[in-house]
Design a protein around this motif. Structure first.
Motif, PDB file in Angstrom:
ATOM      1  N   LEU A 147       0.770  -1.291   0.093  1.00 49.66           N
ATOM      2  CA  LEU A 147      -0.063   0.190   0.096  1.00 49.66           C
ATOM      3  C   LEU A 147       0.746   1.248  -0.068  1.00 49.66           C
ATOM      4  CD1 LEU A 147      -3.059   0.534  -0.010  1.00 49.66           C
ATOM      5  CD2 LEU A 147      -2.670   0.738   2.512  1.00 49.66           C
ATOM      6  N   ALA A 148       0.666   2.190  -0.842  1.00 50.54           N
ATOM      7  CA  ALA A 148       1.275   3.432  -0.856  1.00 50.54           C
ATOM      8  C   ALA A 148       1.185   4.762   0.060  1.00 50.54           C
ATOM      9  CB  ALA A 148       1.168   3.879  -2.314  1.00 50.54           C
ATOM     10  N   VAL A 149       0.213   4.286   1.165  1.00 49.62           N
ATOM     11  CA  VAL A 149       0.102   5.165   2.090  1.00 49.62           C
ATOM     12  C   VAL A 149       0.043   4.515   3.326  1.00 49.62           C
ATOM     13  CG1 VAL A 149      -1.812   6.774   0.822  1.00 49.62           C
ATOM     14  CG2 VAL A 149      -2.679   4.424   2.015  1.00 49.62           C
ATOM     15  N   ALA A 150       0.367   5.292   4.300  1.00 45.66           N
ATOM     16  CA  ALA A 150       0.605   4.872   5.833  1.00 45.66           C
ATOM     17  C   ALA A 150      -0.560   4.727   6.720  1.00 45.66           C
ATOM     18  CB  ALA A 150       1.856   5.494   6.566  1.00 45.66           C
ATOM     19  N   ARG A 151      -1.602   5.554   6.142  1.00 44.65           N
ATOM     20  CA  ARG A 151      -2.885   5.579   7.064  1.00 44.65           C
ATOM     21  C   ARG A 151      -4.133   5.741   6.098  1.00 44.65           C
ATOM     22  NH1 ARG A 151      -1.953   9.535  12.400  1.00 44.65           N
ATOM     23  NH2 ARG A 151       0.450   9.571  12.502  1.00 44.65           N
ATOM     24  N   ALA A 152      -5.103   4.746   6.582  1.00 41.83           N
ATOM     25  CA  ALA A 152      -6.174   4.593   5.802  1.00 41.83           C
ATOM     26  C   ALA A 152      -7.211   4.080   6.642  1.00 41.83           C
ATOM     27  CB  ALA A 152      -5.916   3.865   4.575  1.00 41.83           C
ATOM     28  N   LEU A 153      -8.734   4.283   6.066  1.00 40.78           N
ATOM     29  CA  LEU A 153      -9.755   3.411   6.719  1.00 40.78           C
ATOM     30  C   LEU A 153      -9.895   2.345   5.891  1.00 40.78           C
ATOM     31  CD1 LEU A 153      -9.728   6.636   7.825  1.00 40.78           C
ATOM     32  CD2 LEU A 153     -12.318   6.256   7.842  1.00 40.78           C
ATOM     33  N   GLY A 154     -10.558   1.201   6.561  1.00 44.33           N
ATOM     34  CA  GLY A 154     -10.790   0.100   5.841  1.00 44.33           C
ATOM     35  C   GLY A 154      -9.553  -0.891   5.523  1.00 44.33           C
ATOM     36  N   ASP A 155      -9.306  -1.460   4.290  1.00 41.85           N
ATOM     37  CA  ASP A 155      -8.182  -2.378   4.150  1.00 41.85           C
ATOM     38  C   ASP A 155      -8.082  -3.494   5.301  1.00 41.85           C
ATOM     39  OD1 ASP A 155      -6.859  -1.090   1.391  1.00 41.85           O
ATOM     40  OD2 ASP A 155      -6.573   0.652   3.057  1.00 41.85           O
ATOM     41  N   TRP A 156      -9.024  -4.166   5.854  1.00 44.21           N
ATOM     42  CA  TRP A 156      -9.163  -4.842   6.945  1.00 44.21           C
ATOM     43  C   TRP A 156      -8.264  -6.356   6.381  1.00 44.21           C
ATOM     44  CZ3 TRP A 156      -9.442  -4.112  11.811  1.00 44.21           C
ATOM     45  CH2 TRP A 156     -10.044  -2.821  12.049  1.00 44.21           C
ATOM     46  N   HIS A 157      -8.066  -6.418   5.271  1.00 43.63           N
ATOM     47  CA  HIS A 157      -7.299  -7.635   4.778  1.00 43.63           C
ATOM     48  C   HIS A 157      -5.849  -7.516   5.225  1.00 43.63           C
ATOM     49  CE1 HIS A 157      -6.447  -4.963   1.724  1.00 43.63           C
ATOM     50  NE2 HIS A 157      -5.466  -5.524   0.969  1.00 43.63           N
ATOM     51  N   MET A 158      -5.296  -6.342   5.492  1.00 41.74           N
ATOM     52  CA  MET A 158      -4.131  -5.842   6.007  1.00 41.74           C
ATOM     53  C   MET A 158      -3.898  -5.829   7.318  1.00 41.74           C
ATOM     54  SD  MET A 158      -2.514  -3.332   2.952  1.00 41.74           S
ATOM     55  CE  MET A 158      -1.085  -3.215   3.868  1.00 41.74           C
ATOM     56  N   LYS A 159      -5.038  -5.306   8.121  1.00 40.22           N
ATOM     57  CA  LYS A 159      -5.019  -4.845   9.580  1.00 40.22           C
ATOM     58  C   LYS A 159      -5.172  -5.896  10.486  1.00 40.22           C
ATOM     59  CE  LYS A 159      -6.665  -0.164   8.620  1.00 40.22           C
ATOM     60  NZ  LYS A 159      -8.021   0.981   8.941  1.00 40.22           N
ATOM     61  N   GLY A 160      -5.534  -7.223   9.991  1.00 38.55           N
ATOM     62  CA  GLY A 160      -5.783  -8.305  10.983  1.00 38.55           C
ATOM     63  C   GLY A 160      -6.987  -7.935  11.778  1.00 38.55           C
ATOM     64  N   PRO A 161      -7.200  -8.843  12.739  1.00 43.44           N
ATOM     65  CA  PRO A 161      -8.524  -8.831  13.625  1.00 43.44           C
ATOM     66  C   PRO A 161      -8.836  -7.373  14.174  1.00 43.44           C
ATOM     67  CG  PRO A 161      -7.154 -10.619  14.266  1.00 43.44           C
ATOM     68  CD  PRO A 161      -6.442  -9.778  13.460  1.00 43.44           C
ATOM     69  N   LYS A 162     -10.101  -6.984  14.140  1.00 47.41           N
ATOM     70  CA  LYS A 162     -10.282  -5.780  14.724  1.00 47.41           C
ATOM     71  C   LYS A 162      -9.905  -5.652  16.287  1.00 47.41           C
ATOM     72  CE  LYS A 162     -14.659  -4.488  15.742  1.00 47.41           C
ATOM     73  NZ  LYS A 162     -16.014  -4.163  15.843  1.00 47.41           N
ATOM     74  N   GLY A 163      -9.171  -4.535  16.620  1.00 46.96           N
ATOM     75  CA  GLY A 163      -8.893  -4.310  17.916  1.00 46.96           C
ATOM     76  C   GLY A 163      -7.266  -4.800  18.240  1.00 46.96           C
ATOM     77  N   SER A 164      -6.722  -5.209  17.222  1.00 51.88           N
ATOM     78  CA  SER A 164      -5.419  -5.536  17.392  1.00 51.88           C
ATOM     79  C   SER A 164      -4.473  -4.365  16.496  1.00 51.88           C
ATOM     80  CB  SER A 164      -4.887  -6.724  16.262  1.00 51.88           C
ATOM     81  OG  SER A 164      -5.237  -6.522  14.898  1.00 51.88           O
TER      82      SER A 164
END
Length: 369
Positions: free
Chosen positions: A238-255
């Motif tokens: 991903l070419a940005v360091a902050r974004a909303l969504g992209d939950w395939h990259m963030k892992g489980p919610k709360g992590s």
């Protein structure tokens, strides 16, 4: 934040959507212009826009003339550019009190709200955030007593709602930049690489920071959280360091994830020197400096005083400079009058620096004062 947020607005229920829809999937312009009858005095300087001179970063002064109030007039332009489909979204609310109706109790007037959202991995995230972010701000328990907390909470709530949704694509994400104005107070919140630039007597004042993975502070934050930056991309994806969504990259919610939805906020008090605000997705800023954009808009306003035409001019100029991305720009004026020309006293000493160069030098001196 809880998982019960409904990501879709039912057809028969009131919506925070203000009618700024997704631009068509072909090369057409989607523009909207709003005006107000309120007036203020303005002071400004004129300049040509042949030079692309970089950026300034100054804070607007708080010593404002008593009784000064801004006027909000906006114009927007969005084009697909050379890409095969459009993922940008934007929103313009020039009269926030009227827009909110009964929910506007306790909100200082005049008020306005604007946003640009640069989607990736599909349009789901950008479209959802455009429709819901203002609603999430207004419904936050801290609003309107603590606007900063309300905005931060709204960004995170929108991010979690994208994770909880079963109808939106988890691979979809979006950057988000919003500008919320109450009276003379302007709050800019940014997560991603959209940018907000204030036009201050012809000088460019950046009110947001581009969250690129190779930005030093963002790179340090990413690596502390176990992420990597490869060839300018977060985890090589991903070419940005902050974004909303992209939950395939963030892992489980709360992590804790290297990809953050936390916005950076800037708060300023507008003065009579502050003439207009430009907010735009990175398709504009990839090919144009902040100072160049301010110079173009100011010259255009002096000619026709139409923020809609100014936003279109910026988009067309970016296309001439071979921008390779979708293009979305919103120009917000703070006066009903065009910026007047200021007579510069003649000097006996011949100058070899342009007016824009003088603005740049003054900004550097102010910054180091």
């Amino acid at each position: 934040m809880n998982g019960s947020v409904e990501p879709q607005t039912p057809p028969d229920s009131p919506s925070m959507d203000v009618g700024v829809g997704k631009p068509p999937r072909h090369q057409l312009t989607s523009i909207r212009h709003c005006a107000s009858s309120m007036r203020i005095a303005a002071a400004a300087a004129s300049s040509d826009y042949g030079m692309d001179l970089g950026t300034l970063s100054l804070i607007s002064p708080t010593d404002v003339r008593p009784g000064f109030l801004p006027v909000f007039r906006s114009g927007s332009c969005a084009e697909i550019g050379p890409k095969s489909y459009m993922e940008d979204e934007h929103v313009c609310v020039d009269n926030l009190i009227e827009h909110l109706g009964g929910r506007a109790a306790g909100i200082p007037a005049p008020g306005a709200f604007y946003g640009v959202f640069d989607g990736h991995g599909g349009t789901d995230a950008a479209c959802f955030v455009r429709k819901n972010i203002l609603k999430f701000i207004v419904e936050d328990m801290h609003f309107p007593n603590n606007v900063e907390k309300a905005i931060r909470g709204a960004f995170l709530k929108a991010d979690h709602a994208l994770a909880d949704s079963h109808s939106l694509d988890n691979n979809s994400g979006t950057t988000a930049l919003t500008a919320l104005i109450f009276g003379r107070t302007l709050f800019v919140a940014n997560a991603g690489d959209c940018r907000a630039v204030l036009g201050k007597r012809g000088r460019a004042v950046e009110l947001s920071r581009d969250h690129k993975p190779n930005c030093k502070s963002e790179k340090i934050r990413i690596e502390k959280l176990g992420g990597t930056v490869f060839d300018g991309y977060l985890n090589g994806q991903l070419a940005v360091a902050r974004a909303l969504g992209d939950w395939h990259m963030k892992g489980p919610k709360g992590s804790i994830s290297p990809l953050s939805a936390e916005p950076e906020l800037q708060e300023i008090v507008l003065s009579e020197e502050d003439e207009f605000l430009i907010i735009g997705c990175d398709g504009l800023w990839d090919v144009m400096t902040s100072q160049c954009a301010v110079t173009i808009v100011r010259k255009e306003l002096m000619q026709h005083n139409n923020p809609e035409r100014c936003s279109s001019e910026l988009v067309q100029e970016a296309l001439k400079r071979d921008s390779y991305d979708n293009l979305t720009v919103v120009v917000i004026c703070f006066s009903s009058n065009p910026p007047p020309q200021i007579d510069i006293p003649r000097s006996r000493v011949r100058r070899s620096i342009s007016l824009e160069g003088l603005h740049l030098l003054r900004g550097a001196l102010d910054r180091n004062a």
